[in-house]
Design an enzyme around this catalytic site. Structure first.
Site, PDB file in Angstrom:
ATOM      1  N   LYS A   3       7.212  -0.171   6.538  1.00 43.42           N
ATOM      2  CA  LYS A   3       6.774   1.131   6.026  1.00 43.42           C
ATOM      3  C   LYS A   3       8.003   1.994   5.763  1.00 43.42           C
ATOM      4  CE  LYS A   3       4.157   5.230   7.310  1.00 43.42           C
ATOM      5  NZ  LYS A   3       3.358   5.878   8.365  1.00 43.42           N
ATOM      6  N   ASP A  26      -8.156   9.657  13.366  1.00 41.84           N
ATOM      7  CA  ASP A  26      -8.422   9.152  12.016  1.00 41.84           C
ATOM      8  C   ASP A  26      -8.947   7.721  12.068  1.00 41.84           C
ATOM      9  OD1 ASP A  26      -8.631   9.342   9.279  1.00 41.84           O
ATOM     10  OD2 ASP A  26      -6.559   8.776   8.888  1.00 41.84           O
ATOM     11  N   GLY A  53       0.824  -1.199   0.000  1.00 44.07           N
ATOM     12  CA  GLY A  53       0.000   0.000   0.000  1.00 44.07           C
ATOM     13  C   GLY A  53       0.856   1.245   0.000  1.00 44.07           C
ATOM     14  N   ARG A  54       0.212   2.359  -0.303  1.00 44.14           N
ATOM     15  CA  ARG A  54       0.908   3.642  -0.324  1.00 44.14           C
ATOM     16  C   ARG A  54       0.141   4.632   0.537  1.00 44.14           C
ATOM     17  NH1 ARG A  54       4.470   3.484  -4.732  1.00 44.14           N
ATOM     18  NH2 ARG A  54       3.935   1.918  -6.313  1.00 44.14           N
ATOM     19  N   GLY A  55       0.882   5.558   1.135  1.00 49.37           N
ATOM     20  CA  GLY A  55       0.254   6.577   1.959  1.00 49.37           C
ATOM     21  C   GLY A  55       0.946   7.902   1.777  1.00 49.37           C
ATOM     22  N   THR A  78       5.589   4.292   1.525  1.00 48.00           N
ATOM     23  CA  THR A  78       5.082   3.060   0.940  1.00 48.00           C
ATOM     24  C   THR A  78       5.311   1.910   1.913  1.00 48.00           C
ATOM     25  OG1 THR A  78       5.685   3.911  -1.245  1.00 48.00           O
ATOM     26  CG2 THR A  78       5.236   1.558  -1.083  1.00 48.00           C
ATOM     27  N   VAL A  79       4.393   0.947   1.881  1.00 49.62           N
ATOM     28  CA  VAL A  79       4.505  -0.213   2.761  1.00 49.62           C
ATOM     29  C   VAL A  79       4.791  -1.448   1.926  1.00 49.62           C
ATOM     30  CG1 VAL A  79       3.360  -1.614   4.501  1.00 49.62           C
ATOM     31  CG2 VAL A  79       2.926   0.834   4.399  1.00 49.62           C
TER      32      VAL A  79
END
Length: 943
Positions: free
Chosen positions: A613, A714, A592-594, A598-599
């Protein structure tokens, strides 16, 4: 001489040599065994008449006629042991227990093959100082019930690196429990039984993180805090009866295998933590004869409970009955003082206006709190402000520190606040002109802080008693860190040199307890030995502290270093190790990306999966680095079964990486909204309810049960991760901000995901714990309806879930309510009734005004009342006592007593991934953070 004759002669000489060698070896053990035979007064049922000791009864030898086992148990043998027993160099087992052998235990040093030494229940008089020396194979030692002269556990125990069981009860041991029982020196130690000796002092902090399953320390002079128990996550049974331990029972939520908890007859204070009450593994608990406060705990029906009425300081004798609100408030005040015994002794019953030391009432209202000269330490609890009738607060002449809470200015009837002759600091809050504030004798008053390393020994004032406390020791550590960190920053240059030295030293130092990786200079380090699903993290060989670790931080910039330092017990991992396990951060490994990185999925050489991460230099600004350090700080303080655990991290140049456990069942979002695409089954209502309760418990800890209040900001389904057992864990603490001491709100930039943002937060940026309540309410709505918080596929007036939900609720239309329920939920009368309650709760959570929303404790109570609690149905066949704990308690005790030979209580003989969200870039999250973790180790749970 011919070659054939020469060959024959050589063969004969070889045979003679071998025969002579064999005779010499046999003769060595034969002489020692004859000495043993002469020293003992053998009974008639022991036949040692054969000339060859290898043929003696209860003696075994190997193929070379070397003695390997001597097992003369319960034979009524008298006599002494010879001094030359240590010459039996192949001896593996020596068992002489339940006899009448006397005299000193001889020197057995150097018996490197000895695995079991069992001499319990004899008449031995002394122990050699080098008893454990050279016993590298020793696994079990039992010396209990011998009339030894007073002796101290020798340092040579550290040489028995294979030791698993050590039972030295009733052995005349004096002194303190040594630090070397920690996991670094004795990594295999699982049973430690030292009861009925003369031990004194505190429990060593090196116990934290060990593999100890059974800990028995009954009947001694031990004192201090038992907070370290909260980090002994492998414990199955612990018995500390009859000592002088004080302070609160720590959070025990991480002790998921704990069955027996006996702390009877100590001086423990504080509230019994809910984390103990809710342990599903618990079968026996004994809390009698302490000074425990608050409500009498209500344990499950399957738990055998020994809590004698009037033998503690509970507010009532009825289990589960709530205390008077005034009592709850004063117990919270006592918590900030570290739950002193002198207050717990006096503050009994449910009416603080009757004979409570320092408390004066008028018309049932508390008007005076006078704690002058009570030798109190700690801080002033903001909870005092709840006593709205207070006119006088006198805390003079104590050892209190910290700030004077702003909350006290709200006391409209207050006339006098005397805090003279303490160690308070900071600018005093502004009181009304009618209030006399006496602050003389506080050298640091008006300054930023004292020139000390500690703020208060008691629990922080922001925590509440209802969920239990982790004890004064933990708070003291937390306080120390706050002072130490700035000092470390001031001498960073020196620390770099020290860090380099540590790295070099760590590379040279050998760790016999570690298992070397065949592929590289790595070791396998168990993260949570008490867990059923052990997570092992591969890191470079290093000198790791056990349990507490170092709270300071230093970093070597050397690229050659595999590991830099240990901070707060976490692992600092080299960039090279992480490159190896993620296939050099390949695209195929992306989970995944945030917003900050990136993870990647990583797999260690033993098959263990992790999530890494990574925030590279292109995305790490100064602000990003601050976020990263904040995330580390927060994560290292989180210890709860429903919150993420940080395994390790890496700082290397511009690289910033966090390592989390891999969560095989992914996010709640996947199971709720994408189950069809991913070939999953829809969640039934029971599972949804359990997930909601898990999340509520995790956030409740953040809000009120940690040492200071944290706000998540969040909460959303992609930040809720599921393990193989489908239990939920809240992730993504990159956006958390530490709330000011004693307060529950902060003002900062808006950070969160639209659809889950509370209206006051989105508009003003002001955040309180109530914004998390709002977000959880939205999640409850999603669990009920199966709809997303923002769903563009819906009609325009139904895109926003909360608005649509309110409209349905306001209609009070039964059909509209049932039509709103996710059609994938199978409905019956009980399910509909349960959903109705959660529906109502969700509406309250999403109330427009923050004050109209419940707190998280209320949410937990509502959800837990709807959840079927798990109950044990099978007896563990490996139970150390061989007792069926499902029997009635009297039968259990009777069998226990028969086994132990005692008349009292038992003694001691005989997801997709962590840290990632959707693969899609989520612009609505500011910023997107990791969303996957697994079970946390050494939790500090209140639930």
């Amino acid at each position: 001489m011919s070659n054939s004759h020469l060959g024959t002669l050589c063969f004969i000489i070889s045979l003679l040599g071998l025969a002579n060698f064999s005779l010499s070896q046999t003769g060595l053990d034969d002489s020692t065994m004859q000495s043993l035979k002469s020293s003992l007064n053998l009974t008639s049922d022991v036949d040692w008449s054969n000339p060859n000791p290898c043929k003696w009864q209860s003696v075994q030898c190997d193929g070379s006629n070397r003695v390997t086992k001597i097992q003369l148990k319960q034979k009524g043998i008298r006599g002494t042991l010879p001094t030359n027993l240590q010459s039996l160099s192949e001896l593996v087992i020596l068992e002489l227990f339940l006899n009448r052998i006397s005299g000193p235990i001889p020197d057995l040093s150097g018996l490197s093959r000895l695995q079991t030494l069992n001499l319990h229940d004899n008449l031995f008089t002394s122990v050699p100082k080098n008893l454990f020396s050279g016993m590298s194979s020793l696994q079990e030692m039992y010396l209990e019930n011998n009339p030894f002269d007073p002796w101290v556990i020798p340092d040579t125990v550290k040489e028995a690196t294979s030791l698993q069981n050590l039972t030295l009860s009733n052995c005349s041991i004096i002194g303190k429990i040594p630090d070397f029982f920690g996991s670094q020196s004795l990594p295999s130690l699982t049973n430690l039984k030292l009861s009925q000796n003369g031990l004194e002092g505190e429990l060593p902090m090196s116990f934290a993180g060990t593999s100890i399953q059974s800990l028995f320390l009954n009947g001694q002079k031990l004192n201090g805090s038992i907070s370290v128990l909260g980090n002994m996550t492998s414990l199955v049974e612990v018995s500390l009866q009859g000592n002088q331990f004080s302070g609160p029972i720590p959070d025990l939520s991480g002790l998921v295998s704990l069955r027996v908890f006996n702390v009877r007859e100590n001086q423990l204070t504080g509230v019994v933590p809910q984390s103990l009450v809710s342990l599903s593994s618990l079968t026996t608990v004994n809390l009698t004869n302490n000074y425990l406060q608050g409500p009498t705990p209500l344990f499950g029906k399957s738990v055998g409970v020994d809590i004698v009425n009037n033998m503690n300081s509970f507010c009532t004798n009825v289990a589960g009955e709530a205390c008077d609100p005034r009592v709850d408030t004063l117990v919270s005040v006592a918590e900030s003082f570290g739950y002193p015994v002198k207050l717990a002794e006096s503050w009994k019953g449910n009416n603080p206006c009757v004979n409570w030391v320092g408390i004066t009432c008028s018309g049932g209202n508390i008007t005076v709190v006078n704690m002058r000269k009570q030798d109190l330490s700690g801080t002033i609890s903001p909870s005092l402000a709840k006593l709205t009738s207070l006119e006088t607060i006198n805390l003079a002449d104590n050892k209190l520190s910290g700030h004077i809470p702003d909350e006290l200015t709200t006391l409209s009837k207050l006339r006098l606040l005397d805090v003279s002759n303490n160690d308070f600091y900071g600018i005093p809050p502004k009181f009304r002109d009618t209030v006399t504030l006496v602050t003389e004798g506080n050298a640091n008053m008006g300054k930023n802080g004292p020139n000390k390393t500690s703020d208060a020994p008691g629990a922080s004032p922001g925590s509440k008693p209802s969920g239990g406390s982790d004890g004064s020791e933990t708070s003291k550590k937390s306080s120390n860190v706050k002072i130490i960190v700035p000092v470390v920053g001031g001498v960073v240059g020196a620390l770099c040199l020290v860090g380099l030295g540590v790295c070099l030293y760590a590379k040279k130092r050998k760790r016999p307890a570690r298992v070397q990786s065949p592929s590289s200079n790595m070791v396998i380090h168990p993260h949570h030995s008490g867990d059923n699903d052990d997570i092992k993290l591969t890191v470079a060989a290093s000198s790791l502290n056990s349990g507490g670790g170092s709270d300071s931080y230093s970093h070597s910039g050397s690229a050659a270093s595999d590991i830099h330092v240990v901070e707060a017990g976490n692992l600092v991992i080299s960039i090279q190790v992480l490159r190896n396990v993620t296939n050099n951060f390949s695209e195929e490994n992306i989970l995944g990306r945030g917003g900050f990185g990136t993870v990647y999925k990583g797999e260690l050489h033993d098959g263990t999966k992790i999530a890494v991460k990574r925030m590279e230099s292109s995305v790490v600004s100064d602000k990003g680095l601050t976020e990263f350090k904040s995330e580390i700080t927060v994560l290292t303080k989180m210890r709860h079964r429903h919150l993420v655990a940080l395994l390790g991290y890496c700082l290397d140049g511009n690289e910033r990486l966090l390592v989390y456990e891999y969560m095989p069942q992914g996010t709640l979002s996947q199971h709720l909204f994408h189950w069809k695409e991913e070939g999953r089954k829809p969640l039934d209502w029971t599972r949804r309810l359990a997930i909601a309760l898990d999340v509520a418990r995790g956030v409740e800890y953040l809000h009120t049960l940690a040492h200071q209040s944290f706000i998540h900001r969040d909460l959303k389904p992609s930040n809720i991760l599921l393990g193989d057992d489908m239990r939920a864990k809240v992730s993504d603490f990159g956006l958390v901000r530490l709330a000011p001491d004693g307060k529950y709100s902060i003002e900062t930039r808006v950070a969160g995901t639209f659809g889950y943002l509370a209206p006051e937060y989105a508009v003003t940026g002001r955040v309180t714990t109530k914004v998390d309540i709002f977000s959880l309410g939205v999640i409850l709505m999603e669990l009920i309806t199966g709809r997303k918080a923002l769903d563009e596929t819906q009609p325009e007036d139904s895109v926003h879930l909360v608005t649509w939900f309110r409209r349905v609720a306001a209609s009070k239309d039964e059909n509209a309510f049932k039509n709103a329920i996710d059609p994938n939920i199978s409905l019956d009368d009980d399910t509909v009734a349960s959903i109705e309650k959660v529906w109502e709760l969700a509406g309250h959570c999403c109330a427009r005004e923050p004050y109209q929303r419940p707190d998280m404790a209320h949410i937990v109570n509502v959800l837990s009342s709807l959840t079927v609690q798990w109950k044990p149905t099978e007896t563990d066949p490996d139970d150390v006592y061989g007792i069926d704990y499902d029997m009635p308690l009297p039968q259990v005790l009777k069998k226990w007593q028969a086994f132990e030979g005692l008349s009292q209580t038992a003694d001691d003989s005989g997801s997709s991934s962590s840290a990632y969200g959707s693969k899609d870039n989520t612009q609505t999250s500011i910023p997107t953070r990791p969303s996957g973790f697994a079970d946390s180790f050494t939790s500090v749970d209140g639930r």
